[in-house]
Scaffold this motif. Structure first.
Motif, mmCIF file in Angstrom:
data_model
loop_
_atom_site.group_PDB
_atom_site.id
_atom_site.type_symbol
_atom_site.label_atom_id
_atom_site.label_comp_id
_atom_site.label_asym_id
_atom_site.label_seq_id
_atom_site.Cartn_x
_atom_site.Cartn_y
_atom_site.Cartn_z
ATOM 1 N N TYR A 106 -2.703 0.048 -2.003
ATOM 2 C CA TYR A 106 -2.215 -0.845 -3.059
ATOM 3 C C TYR A 106 -2.219 -2.303 -2.610
ATOM 4 C CZ TYR A 106 -0.495 3.719 -4.452
ATOM 5 O OH TYR A 106 -0.410 5.048 -4.761
ATOM 6 N N ALA A 107 -1.924 -2.500 -1.342
ATOM 7 C CA ALA A 107 -1.801 -3.869 -0.846
ATOM 8 C C ALA A 107 -3.144 -4.609 -0.873
ATOM 9 C CB ALA A 107 -1.253 -3.847 0.578
ATOM 10 N N ARG A 108 -4.215 -3.857 -0.846
ATOM 11 C CA ARG A 108 -5.516 -4.513 -0.874
ATOM 12 C C ARG A 108 -6.083 -4.663 -2.280
ATOM 13 N NH1 ARG A 108 -9.030 -1.713 3.856
ATOM 14 N NH2 ARG A 108 -7.757 -2.363 5.631
ATOM 15 N N CYS A 109 -5.605 -3.818 -3.174
ATOM 16 C CA CYS A 109 -6.190 -3.767 -4.519
ATOM 17 C C CYS A 109 -5.972 -5.095 -5.231
ATOM 18 C CB CYS A 109 -5.544 -2.638 -5.311
ATOM 19 S SG CYS A 109 -6.146 -2.530 -6.990
ATOM 20 N N ILE A 110 -7.056 -5.617 -5.819
ATOM 21 C CA ILE A 110 -6.948 -6.880 -6.554
ATOM 22 C C ILE A 110 -6.932 -6.648 -8.062
ATOM 23 C CG2 ILE A 110 -7.975 -8.308 -4.736
ATOM 24 C CD1 ILE A 110 -10.666 -8.043 -6.340
ATOM 25 N N ASP B 31 14.147 -3.292 -8.755
ATOM 26 C CA ASP B 31 14.654 -4.666 -8.689
ATOM 27 C C ASP B 31 14.240 -5.329 -7.367
ATOM 28 O OD1 ASP B 31 16.457 -2.641 -9.887
ATOM 29 O OD2 ASP B 31 17.512 -2.976 -7.986
ATOM 30 N N GLN B 32 13.723 -4.543 -6.444
ATOM 31 C CA GLN B 32 13.183 -5.150 -5.230
ATOM 32 C C GLN B 32 11.665 -5.092 -5.346
ATOM 33 O OE1 GLN B 32 15.311 -2.007 -2.867
ATOM 34 N NE2 GLN B 32 15.285 -3.627 -1.369
ATOM 35 N N PRO B 33 11.050 -6.127 -5.879
ATOM 36 C CA PRO B 33 9.620 -6.036 -6.081
ATOM 37 C C PRO B 33 8.894 -5.798 -4.757
ATOM 38 C CG PRO B 33 10.427 -8.263 -6.465
ATOM 39 C CD PRO B 33 11.616 -7.412 -6.229
ATOM 40 N N VAL B 34 7.867 -4.962 -4.842
ATOM 41 C CA VAL B 34 7.122 -4.661 -3.635
ATOM 42 C C VAL B 34 6.214 -5.827 -3.300
ATOM 43 C CG1 VAL B 34 5.368 -3.143 -2.694
ATOM 44 C CG2 VAL B 34 7.196 -2.217 -4.104
ATOM 45 N N ASP B 35 6.208 -6.226 -2.074
ATOM 46 C CA ASP B 35 5.332 -7.309 -1.645
ATOM 47 C C ASP B 35 4.001 -6.702 -1.231
ATOM 48 O OD1 ASP B 35 3.987 -9.348 -0.551
ATOM 49 O OD2 ASP B 35 5.427 -9.759 1.069
ATOM 50 N N PRO B 36 2.966 -6.936 -2.016
ATOM 51 C CA PRO B 36 1.697 -6.283 -1.705
ATOM 52 C C PRO B 36 1.102 -6.746 -0.379
ATOM 53 C CG PRO B 36 1.444 -7.829 -3.513
ATOM 54 C CD PRO B 36 2.891 -7.793 -3.186
ATOM 55 N N ASP B 37 1.607 -7.850 0.161
ATOM 56 C CA ASP B 37 1.053 -8.338 1.421
ATOM 57 C C ASP B 37 1.764 -7.770 2.638
ATOM 58 O OD1 ASP B 37 0.572 -11.387 -0.262
ATOM 59 O OD2 ASP B 37 -0.942 -9.886 0.259
ATOM 60 N N ALA B 38 2.698 -6.909 2.399
ATOM 61 C CA ALA B 38 3.428 -6.354 3.539
ATOM 62 C C ALA B 38 3.256 -4.846 3.559
ATOM 63 C CB ALA B 38 4.909 -6.716 3.433
ATOM 64 N N PRO B 39 2.046 -4.391 3.853
ATOM 65 C CA PRO B 39 1.755 -2.966 3.684
ATOM 66 C C PRO B 39 2.517 -2.054 4.618
ATOM 67 C CG PRO B 39 -0.071 -4.081 4.776
ATOM 68 C CD PRO B 39 0.901 -5.141 4.385
ATOM 69 N N LEU B 40 2.818 -2.476 5.784
ATOM 70 C CA LEU B 40 3.423 -1.560 6.733
ATOM 71 C C LEU B 40 4.801 -2.021 7.165
ATOM 72 C CD1 LEU B 40 0.356 -0.574 8.887
ATOM 73 C CD2 LEU B 40 1.603 0.832 7.269
ATOM 74 N N ALA B 41 5.541 -2.493 6.179
ATOM 75 C CA ALA B 41 6.854 -3.031 6.511
ATOM 76 C C ALA B 41 7.730 -1.994 7.189
ATOM 77 C CB ALA B 41 7.519 -3.527 5.253
ATOM 78 N N SER B 42 7.710 -0.779 6.679
ATOM 79 C CA SER B 42 8.518 0.236 7.345
ATOM 80 C C SER B 42 7.890 1.605 7.120
ATOM 81 C CB SER B 42 9.946 0.220 6.813
ATOM 82 O OG SER B 42 9.937 0.539 5.448
#
Lengths: 236, 791
Positions: A106-110, B31-42
């Motif tokens: 998902y993190a890569r999908c644009i 309510d905690q939007p997922v940050d798509p740039d943080a894929p492996l946060a935990s």
């Protein structure tokens, strides 16, 4: 063990759906939606054909009265061995794993949706809305699966998080993964036990045997996508 | 936790490089939007407190076992209990989506008192003490004035809770215990009662049948237990050793059940009885009947034979039912020559076209081929051996009140149709107070505004519903029950193989809202009334009542706690050889095992118990009753239910008139969501409920392409469907799987304004038909005729 042997030892996950047992109750659809934190659909999402169902019952009506045939086929992601969706992704957000599961990062999908167009099975869904659960409904979210933001594509993952959990458990107990220990939510929930899941490369496995049944077929087989979801047609 | 690149790649590798990345983001609430740039946060959280509890699904009366996954005091998943003999781990959408019932945004927060006009939905919250005090006081006043018999309870619950309601009324002094279960009527039970003399349910042994002759749509997707029926069907289709079952479906619509049949026979609706007798004619003419059963266990068979052979020639039957003679002969032969074969009437009782006589004729087909109380045929499940509760205390006032005539008028059980007609003027005195327990009579009565007007004439209505359903909206006081996920209950049911099953329903989490167990609320009201009533429900809580009754099972020593299915044949063999498998130990141990495994069952069925199965005065199967019903000379029931049965009756002329005004025959078919009234309207279910017709959320009406063309209607056109009893808005679905001249609609719950998740179907097709009684006192849904016009 060298590299090749290691690769051979890996399972190739696949599914068999016996249409002679399936009574189209759609338990699989709901089991998938609750397991995978699909946002609750709304009349609006339904009217715009934007409800997300990784596992979807596809109706097909053929013929004219009184010789009419209604066919109802549950359709997950086919996890094709030659997946057309991967070829079109410009950012590498979707890939085939070593065990044959098609991943969606998902993190890569644009959100370009080339893959949703490329998939001949319409198994890919775009998140048109931000994920929203009215009031307390978010309490029922499955802690094993993330929710997806608006603007990305998602699809059936064969409940991959369950594989991870089962692997973790097996590793902690210092043993191999047992057959049947990893089942996607749809397979587990099926009231008529019409769905089977396992390693297609293991000739002793139930799925491998059923996939070789004379009743076995795959959807749009002539496209050469080589789906890993097999169906068993009705009849003797 | 952070990962370096090497570790990241290892994770990708070991996790098969996958969708997993999504999972690795970890749990986020919306309510905690997922940050798509943080894929492996935990990585997936570990160390969360996770528990699994078993219970029994309460979303429909099917009685499936469930397992609940509870993480950190949150219910995060419901799946099937693999040990439960009804569902063996499978579950339908209603059960699977049930966590949404618990956290439903439309749940009532606590007791409420009406603030605005009835039906406005305008309520203000109140306290439990005030609410219960108010009802108790009103009840006490009525009793003091000698009017205790003007109180009624509409009861949709089953088992012990229903017994509590009965005790309450008995000691208080009222005969009005009204059956409030949705979409039930007397036709199916009446047919079995007339022929077999039993009042209990009949189960169909689908699993062992080799031929299923199904009349109506309900046998697969609307059976007493949809999951149980589906499982039986799947086993009959592909059990390992025996031959695959052959299914013939007789119905005007190509339903989900028909789609799964080997043959679909679209019938002129309302002629199912004629068809059954037509089959019987062919079976008798060819001498294919089971002489052993008919001679030894039947009575009046010769009378029936005479009528059937005289009046139901294939040509005549073909003309009335619209089915070719060749088809009739082929199906009749196959039905009579395949062993075992079973004929199923519309198991899910609802507003179908099948009259009592038709259901009797269908049921009698089983007798003709000897499928009564036989493997692969119809079975009569024995009851769960509960211990009886102690006698109800009663005083003079109570005895006097309870001895008043019941709403039904004939001393029989009262239903919603009785309540309505009583209020509409048949009754000798008004009903002053109504308690609604586990039911939504307004929705269940159908018929649109007439039911609303009738209920509106009751001065005080108390609803115990956890949701603001149609009746609760019009109530004066709402004392909300827990949802089924938060409460104790006994769920006595049976498998399709005729084994009695007791499922234990237990709280999975503490109540999410300020709600109370309906049985306990009733007991508290009783204590507030005082006198004999105060002593009628003396138990401190509902589990105490359950333990009292379930001790009966423990004492018999019969049956077994749920166990893995492999044990079934073994247990059965041991039981048959006279050995009791069960060593339950002390009652406390038995109880804790029940909690741990989900319930008890008795996996043995004695086919020799004819006396239990045939309880008619003659002790035999009463073919005579069916003969009487179809003998033109005795002209049994000139009833509303009979309208449209296709037989020449006194009501033929009004029928013709109706047909001119309302050209379409209404075919209402069951929808899973219609069962969901106990679950609250669930978005996941609303979204898929008409998937086979590519419909959802809003009501639709299916028309054949010819009819739609004639009316100038296309897919999606908004129309008004109108019947003599009411009208609803719907969208057109053109469907070639419908017999021309028939309008098919799903029977699902209607919507109520102002609810977050129930903008849903809008209207319910149920308001097109009304529950009525025929002159012989049998209630049924009027055979619907409708007209369709553009909105």
């Amino acid at each position: 063990m060298n590299e090749t042997e290691h690769a051979k030892a890996r399972p190739r996950w696949g599914m068999v759906i016996d249409l002679d047992r399936c009574d189209a109750c759609q338990g699989c659809t709901t089991a998938c939606q609750t397991e995978n934190n699909i946002p609750p659909p709304t009349p609006q999402s339904a009217a715009q054909d934007r409800s997300i169902r990784w596992m979807e019952l596809l109706p097909n009506v053929e013929g004219e009265y009184p010789r009419v045939k209604l066919r109802l086929i549950p359709r997950p992601c086919m996890h094709c061995d030659k997946p057309p969706c991967i070829k079109v992704c410009p950012v590498g957000a979707t890939a085939i794993g070593a065990e044959g599961i098609i991943a969606q990062v998902y993190a890569r999908c644009i959100g370009c949706r080339y893959c949703t167009t490329a998939c001949p099975y319409t198994a890919r869904y775009f998140n048109w809305y931000p994920p929203r659960w009215p009031e307390q409904l978010s309490q029922s979210l499955n802690p094993d699966v993330s929710v997806r933001p608006r603007g990305v594509v998602e699809k059936c993952s064969f409940c991959h998080h369950r594989l991870q959990k089962a692997r973790d458990k097996a590793a902690a107990e210092k043993r191999e993964l047992r057959p049947g220990e990893y089942l996607p939510a749809c397979v587990e929930a099926c009231p008529t036990k019409a769905m089977f899941f396992g390693d297609l490369d293991d000739p002793r496995s139930e799925v491998a045997q059923l996939a070789r049944s004379p009743r076995s077929f795959r959807l749009l087989e002539d496209l050469g996508t080589e789906p890993k979801v097999f169906y068993l047609r009705e009849g003797e | 936790m952070t990962l370096n690149r090497r570790e990241f790649l290892q994770v990708m590798e070991s996790a098969a490089a996958t969708a997993a990345v999504g999972s690795l983001i970890g749990c986020r609430t919306p309510d905690q939007p997922v940050d798509p740039d943080a894929p492996l946060a935990s990585p997936p959280r570990s160390g969360l407190k996770e528990t699994w509890l078993v219970s029994t699904c309460g979303a429909c009366p099917g009685g499936c076992g469930v397992r609940a996954r509870i993480v950190e005091e949150r219910l995060v998943g419901i799946s099937g209990n693999p040990l439960h003999p009804i569902n063996r781990g499978g579950l339908c959408p209603l059960g699977l989506a049930a966590a949404h019932t618990l956290y439903h945004p439309d749940r009532l927060r606590g007791p409420m008192r009406r603030a605005g006009a009835a039906g406005s939905g305008d309520f203000k919250s109140t306290t439990w003490a005030d609410g219960i005090g108010d009802v108790s006081k009103r009840l006490r006043d009525l009793r003091d004035r000698g009017l205790s018999h003007t109180v009624a309870i509409v009861d949709g619950s089953r088992g012990l809770e229903s017994q509590l309601a009965a005790r309450f009324l008995e000691s208080y002094g009222s005969p009005h215990h009204v059956d409030g279960r949705a979409w039930t009527d007397d036709r199916a039970p009446e047919a079995v009662r007339a022929l077999q003399g039993i009042s209990g349910p009949v189960s169909y042994d689908l699993e062992n049948a080799r031929f299923i002759l199904a009349f109506g749509s309900g046998w697969l997707d609307g059976a007493a237990s949809p999951v149980g029926a589906g499982r039986g069907y799947a086993l009959a289709r592909r059990a390992r050793k025996s031959k695959r079952v052959h299914v013939v479906q007789i119905e005007p619509r190509l339903s989900v059940g028909a789609a799964h049949a080997d043959e679909w026979i679209p019938i002129e609706p309302g002629t199912e009885g004629v068809l059954a007798l037509g089959f019987m004619h062919l079976i008798l003419r060819e001498g294919l009947e089971n002489r052993d059963f008919v001679d030894r266990w039947g009575t009046g068979f010769d009378a029936l034979r005479g009528i059937v052979l005289r009046d139901y020639h294939p040509e005549a039957v073909a003309e009335r039912t619209g089915i070719e003679v060749a088809t009739l002969i082929r199906v009749a032969r196959r039905f009579a020559s395949t062993r075992p074969a079973v004929a199923i009437g519309d198991d899910r009782v609802g507003p179908g076209a099948q009259a009592v006589e038709a259901r009797m004729a269908i049921h009698a087909l089983n007798a003709v081929v000897g499928a009564i109380n036989a493997p692969g045929g119809t079975l009569t499940p024995p009851p769960v051996p509960f211990a009886p509760l102690p006698a109800t205390p009663a005083d003079e006032a109570g005895k006097r009140g309870a001895a008043m005539p019941s709403l039904a008028g004939n001393g029989g059980a009262s239903g919603l149709a009785d309540l309505q007609s009583w209020i509409e003027g048949r009754g000798q005195y008004p009903i002053n107070l109504l308690i609604v327990l586990g039911a939504d009579p307004l929705a269940a009565l159908g018929g649109g505004d007439k039911a609303k007007a009738a209920l509106g004439r009751i001065p005080f209505i108390v609803s115990l519903s956890p949701f603001l359903d149609e009746t609760a909206r019009r109530a004066d006081l709402v004392l909300p029950d827990h949802t089924w996920l938060e409460r104790w209950q006994d769920d006595a049911t049976y498998t399709s193989g005729g084994y009695p099953v007791l499922g234990l329903r237990r709280p999975l989490l503490p109540p999410k809202q300020d709600t109370r167990h309906a049985g306990e609320t009733l007991a508290e009201i009783a204590r507030g009334v005082g006198g004999a009533t105060g002593g009628a429900l003396p138990w401190k809580d509902f589990p105490e009542v359950m333990k009292l009754a379930i001790a009966g099972i423990h004492q018999t020593g019969r049956g077994a706690i749920f166990d893995v299915s492999e044990a079934e044949p073994w247990v059965e063999t041991m039981e048959q050889s006279g050995w009791r498998a069960s060593d339950f130990g002390s009652f406390d141990r038995f109880w804790s095992k029940l909690e741990e495994r989900g319930g008890w069952w008795d996996p043995s069925y004695d086919f020799g118990e004819r006396g239990r199965v045939l309880r008619t005065p003659s002790g035999k199967f009463e073919f005579q009753q069916l003969a009487n019903a179809y003998d033109p000379a005795t002209a049994a029931r000139p009833s509303v239910v009979r309208v449209g049965d296709g037989t020449p009756t006194a009501s033929a002329d009004p029928e013709k008139r109706l047909h001119q005004e309302y050209p379409f025959r209404l075919h209402l078919y069951p929808l899973l969501a219609a069962y969901g009234d106990h679950a609250g309207p669930l978005p996941f279910v609303q979204d898929i409920l008409g998937k086979e017709m590519e419909q959802s959320w809003r009501l639709w009406v299916e028309l054949s392409p010819t009819d739609a063309d004639a009316l100038g209607l296309t897919d999606g056109t908004g129309v008004i469907v109108q019947s003599p009893d009411g009208e609803v808005e719907a969208r057109v679905k053109v469907y070639p799987g419908i017999r021309p001249g028939v309008a098919a609609m799903p029977l699902g719950p209607g919507g109520a304004p102002g609810q977050i998740c129930r903008r849903a179907m809008g209207a319910s097709a149920g308001s097109l038909v009304a529950l009525r009684k025929d002159p012989t006192g049998v209630s049924g849904w009027g055979a619907g005729w409708v007209r369709v016009r553009k909105a």
